[in-house]
Design a protein around this motif. Sequence first.
Motif, PDB file in Angstrom:
ATOM      1  N   ILE A 127       0.841  -1.194   0.000  1.00  0.00           N
ATOM      2  CA  ILE A 127       0.000   0.000   0.000  1.00  0.00           C
ATOM      3  C   ILE A 127       0.876   1.244   0.000  1.00  0.00           C
ATOM      4  O   ILE A 127       1.877   1.303   0.724  1.00  0.00           O
ATOM      5  N   THR A 128       0.506   2.225  -0.786  1.00  0.00           N
ATOM      6  CA  THR A 128       1.214   3.506  -0.799  1.00  0.00           C
ATOM      7  C   THR A 128       0.270   4.614  -0.351  1.00  0.00           C
ATOM      8  O   THR A 128      -0.867   4.698  -0.821  1.00  0.00           O
ATOM      9  N   ILE A 129       0.743   5.433   0.567  1.00  0.00           N
ATOM     10  CA  ILE A 129      -0.004   6.605   1.018  1.00  0.00           C
ATOM     11  C   ILE A 129       0.849   7.834   0.747  1.00  0.00           C
ATOM     12  O   ILE A 129       2.022   7.872   1.118  1.00  0.00           O
ATOM     13  N   THR A 130       0.287   8.822   0.089  1.00  0.00           N
ATOM     14  CA  THR A 130       1.007  10.073  -0.146  1.00  0.00           C
ATOM     15  C   THR A 130       0.398  11.171   0.716  1.00  0.00           C
ATOM     16  O   THR A 130      -0.823  11.342   0.744  1.00  0.00           O
ATOM     17  N   VAL A 131       1.266  11.858   1.425  1.00  0.00           N
ATOM     18  CA  VAL A 131       0.847  12.955   2.299  1.00  0.00           C
ATOM     19  C   VAL A 131       1.477  14.239   1.762  1.00  0.00           C
ATOM     20  O   VAL A 131       2.699  14.355   1.687  1.00  0.00           O
ATOM     21  N   THR A 132       0.648  15.185   1.376  1.00  0.00           N
ATOM     22  CA  THR A 132       1.122  16.455   0.835  1.00  0.00           C
ATOM     23  C   THR A 132       0.790  17.582   1.815  1.00  0.00           C
ATOM     24  O   THR A 132      -0.285  17.583   2.430  1.00  0.00           O
ATOM     25  N   GLY A 133       1.718  18.519   1.962  1.00  0.00           N
ATOM     26  CA  GLY A 133       1.471  19.624   2.873  1.00  0.00           C
ATOM     27  C   GLY A 133       2.408  20.788   2.646  1.00  0.00           C
ATOM     28  O   GLY A 133       3.265  20.760   1.746  1.00  0.00           O
ATOM     29  N   THR A 134       2.249  21.812   3.480  1.00  0.00           N
ATOM     30  CA  THR A 134       3.040  23.025   3.337  1.00  0.00           C
ATOM     31  C   THR A 134       3.598  23.500   4.671  1.00  0.00           C
ATOM     32  O   THR A 134       3.052  23.191   5.740  1.00  0.00           O
ATOM     33  N   ASP A 135       4.669  24.245   4.585  1.00  0.00           N
ATOM     34  CA  ASP A 135       5.266  24.951   5.720  1.00  0.00           C
ATOM     35  C   ASP A 135       6.173  26.040   5.126  1.00  0.00           C
ATOM     36  O   ASP A 135       6.794  25.816   4.074  1.00  0.00           O
ATOM     37  N   PRO A 136       6.248  27.207   5.747  1.00  0.00           N
ATOM     38  CA  PRO A 136       7.104  28.270   5.211  1.00  0.00           C
ATOM     39  C   PRO A 136       8.542  27.830   4.966  1.00  0.00           C
ATOM     40  O   PRO A 136       9.208  28.350   4.066  1.00  0.00           O
ATOM     41  N   LYS A 137       9.024  26.845   5.742  1.00  0.00           N
ATOM     42  CA  LYS A 137      10.402  26.370   5.591  1.00  0.00           C
ATOM     43  C   LYS A 137      10.506  25.144   4.679  1.00  0.00           C
ATOM     44  O   LYS A 137      11.610  24.671   4.394  1.00  0.00           O
ATOM     45  N   GLY A 138       9.358  24.604   4.264  1.00  0.00           N
ATOM     46  CA  GLY A 138       9.379  23.395   3.452  1.00  0.00           C
ATOM     47  C   GLY A 138       9.119  22.147   4.272  1.00  0.00           C
ATOM     48  O   GLY A 138       9.083  22.195   5.507  1.00  0.00           O
ATOM     49  N   ILE A 139       8.946  21.025   3.610  1.00  0.00           N
ATOM     50  CA  ILE A 139       8.626  19.754   4.268  1.00  0.00           C
ATOM     51  C   ILE A 139       9.857  18.853   4.311  1.00  0.00           C
ATOM     52  O   ILE A 139      10.524  18.646   3.297  1.00  0.00           O
ATOM     53  N   LYS A 140      10.117  18.290   5.490  1.00  0.00           N
ATOM     54  CA  LYS A 140      11.289  17.446   5.712  1.00  0.00           C
ATOM     55  C   LYS A 140      10.948  15.956   5.734  1.00  0.00           C
ATOM     56  O   LYS A 140      11.645  15.131   5.151  1.00  0.00           O
ATOM     57  N   ASP A 141       9.868  15.590   6.427  1.00  0.00           N
ATOM     58  CA  ASP A 141       9.558  14.166   6.620  1.00  0.00           C
ATOM     59  C   ASP A 141       8.055  13.998   6.782  1.00  0.00           C
ATOM     60  O   ASP A 141       7.327  14.970   7.027  1.00  0.00           O
ATOM     61  N   GLY A 142       7.609  12.759   6.625  1.00  0.00           N
ATOM     62  CA  GLY A 142       6.183  12.478   6.765  1.00  0.00           C
ATOM     63  C   GLY A 142       5.941  11.081   7.284  1.00  0.00           C
ATOM     64  O   GLY A 142       6.848  10.242   7.314  1.00  0.00           O
ATOM     65  N   VAL A 143       4.721  10.830   7.703  1.00  0.00           N
ATOM     66  CA  VAL A 143       4.346   9.514   8.200  1.00  0.00           C
ATOM     67  C   VAL A 143       2.864   9.295   7.944  1.00  0.00           C
ATOM     68  O   VAL A 143       2.085  10.252   7.868  1.00  0.00           O
ATOM     69  N   ALA A 144       2.463   8.057   7.779  1.00  0.00           N
ATOM     70  CA  ALA A 144       1.052   7.701   7.647  1.00  0.00           C
ATOM     71  C   ALA A 144       0.865   6.306   8.209  1.00  0.00           C
ATOM     72  O   ALA A 144       1.708   5.421   8.001  1.00  0.00           O
ATOM     73  N   ILE A 145      -0.202   6.105   8.934  1.00  0.00           N
ATOM     74  CA  ILE A 145      -0.506   4.821   9.560  1.00  0.00           C
ATOM     75  C   ILE A 145      -2.004   4.545   9.418  1.00  0.00           C
ATOM     76  O   ILE A 145      -2.822   5.451   9.557  1.00  0.00           O
ATOM     77  N   LEU A 146      -2.358   3.317   9.128  1.00  0.00           N
ATOM     78  CA  LEU A 146      -3.754   2.898   9.122  1.00  0.00           C
ATOM     79  C   LEU A 146      -4.042   2.203  10.438  1.00  0.00           C
ATOM     80  O   LEU A 146      -3.247   1.372  10.899  1.00  0.00           O
ATOM     81  N   TRP A 147      -5.187   2.520  11.048  1.00  0.00           N
ATOM     82  CA  TRP A 147      -5.478   1.924  12.349  1.00  0.00           C
ATOM     83  C   TRP A 147      -6.969   1.783  12.586  1.00  0.00           C
ATOM     84  O   TRP A 147      -7.781   2.458  11.959  1.00  0.00           O
ATOM     85  N   ARG A 148      -7.295   0.908  13.522  1.00  0.00           N
ATOM     86  CA  ARG A 148      -8.668   0.704  13.964  1.00  0.00           C
ATOM     87  C   ARG A 148      -8.688   0.742  15.480  1.00  0.00           C
ATOM     88  O   ARG A 148      -7.739   0.315  16.125  1.00  0.00           O
ATOM     89  N   GLY A 149      -9.772   1.249  16.036  1.00  0.00           N
ATOM     90  CA  GLY A 149      -9.884   1.305  17.486  1.00  0.00           C
ATOM     91  C   GLY A 149     -10.614   2.550  17.939  1.00  0.00           C
ATOM     92  O   GLY A 149     -11.060   3.363  17.127  1.00  0.00           O
ATOM     93  N   GLU A 150     -10.740   2.697  19.254  1.00  0.00           N
ATOM     94  CA  GLU A 150     -11.438   3.846  19.813  1.00  0.00           C
ATOM     95  C   GLU A 150     -10.618   5.124  19.658  1.00  0.00           C
ATOM     96  O   GLU A 150     -11.131   6.171  19.289  1.00  0.00           O
ATOM     97  N   LYS A 151      -9.342   5.047  19.988  1.00  0.00           N
ATOM     98  CA  LYS A 151      -8.434   6.178  19.877  1.00  0.00           C
ATOM     99  C   LYS A 151      -7.063   5.680  19.457  1.00  0.00           C
ATOM    100  O   LYS A 151      -6.727   4.516  19.668  1.00  0.00           O
ATOM    101  N   PHE A 152      -6.273   6.595  18.879  1.00  0.00           N
ATOM    102  CA  PHE A 152      -4.904   6.230  18.514  1.00  0.00           C
ATOM    103  C   PHE A 152      -4.027   6.328  19.757  1.00  0.00           C
ATOM    104  O   PHE A 152      -3.230   7.248  19.921  1.00  0.00           O
ATOM    105  N   GLU A 153      -4.224   5.363  20.642  1.00  0.00           N
ATOM    106  CA  GLU A 153      -3.489   5.302  21.892  1.00  0.00           C
ATOM    107  C   GLU A 153      -3.147   3.841  22.190  1.00  0.00           C
ATOM    108  O   GLU A 153      -3.941   2.936  21.878  1.00  0.00           O
ATOM    109  N   PRO A 154      -2.010   3.583  22.806  1.00  0.00           N
ATOM    110  CA  PRO A 154      -1.684   2.214  23.206  1.00  0.00           C
ATOM    111  C   PRO A 154      -2.781   1.637  24.090  1.00  0.00           C
ATOM    112  O   PRO A 154      -3.301   2.307  24.971  1.00  0.00           O
ATOM    113  N   GLY A 155      -3.181   0.411  23.823  1.00  0.00           N
ATOM    114  CA  GLY A 155      -4.214  -0.238  24.604  1.00  0.00           C
ATOM    115  C   GLY A 155      -5.608  -0.073  24.033  1.00  0.00           C
ATOM    116  O   GLY A 155      -6.514  -0.832  24.372  1.00  0.00           O
TER     117      GLY A 155
END
Length: 259
Positions: free
Chosen positions: A56-84
Amino acid sequence: MRTRATVVAVSGALALSALAVPAAQAADTVQGDTKITKVVVNGGKDIVVGTSTKKITITVTGTDPKGIKDGVAILWRGEKFEPGLLKGVLAPVDDAKCTKVDATTGTCKVSLEASPRELANSNAGRWKVMAGLLAKGRAEDRVIKPSYKTVSVKRAAKLTVNASPEPVRKGRTITVSGALTRANWETRKYAGYTQQPVRLQFKKKGASAYTTVKTVKSDRKGNLRTTLKASVDGTFRYVFAGTSTTPSVVSAGDAIDVR
């Protein structure tokens, strides 16, 4: 998702140290002027997983006055994105590959894998997309949205058709059989998809489009069977519209010779 897959996936996310701490929180994190403008998962299509690993490929596009350095994307299921509270996680299998669009805009491509060895059948359905971007510069401005959007993860399906006898005399009975099956992630084999409505369609020889003849329901083994009278040469096929956990699928056509 099974426990082992969840542990491995979360550990992979934590390896992205610049994003690790805020990514583990349930609320949106915004530091500075970094913004996400677009997230595309699997080319905008549902994620369909059969009996082998799906990349699977996920592309994340965005902006910042200084430019973009790194990105991340995760698929998840659950009540909240928290351990447990996570019921399933599909995380990056490699570092994001980010490209500069202009001085302030960047796109980061993130690679994930969905393996039937790590998925339970109950994992089919809607998954949430956590997306984040890290800006260039010492301040490490960033944005992380644990629930940026949702995407469907589905169990792959197969559909067959067979019209017989062939050839057949006009007015005689034709039997159109077939089978609707879908991937069982727990056995890594295809098994019958039961009690599902499937449309039988016919295209007269020389015609350009199919027409629905009737709807047939799959039996307890996923098999399909119906009969009708032979009238003219043409081609039969079965069409399954799909469900929230299984994609639509169309069988190959089977021609019938009426004499």
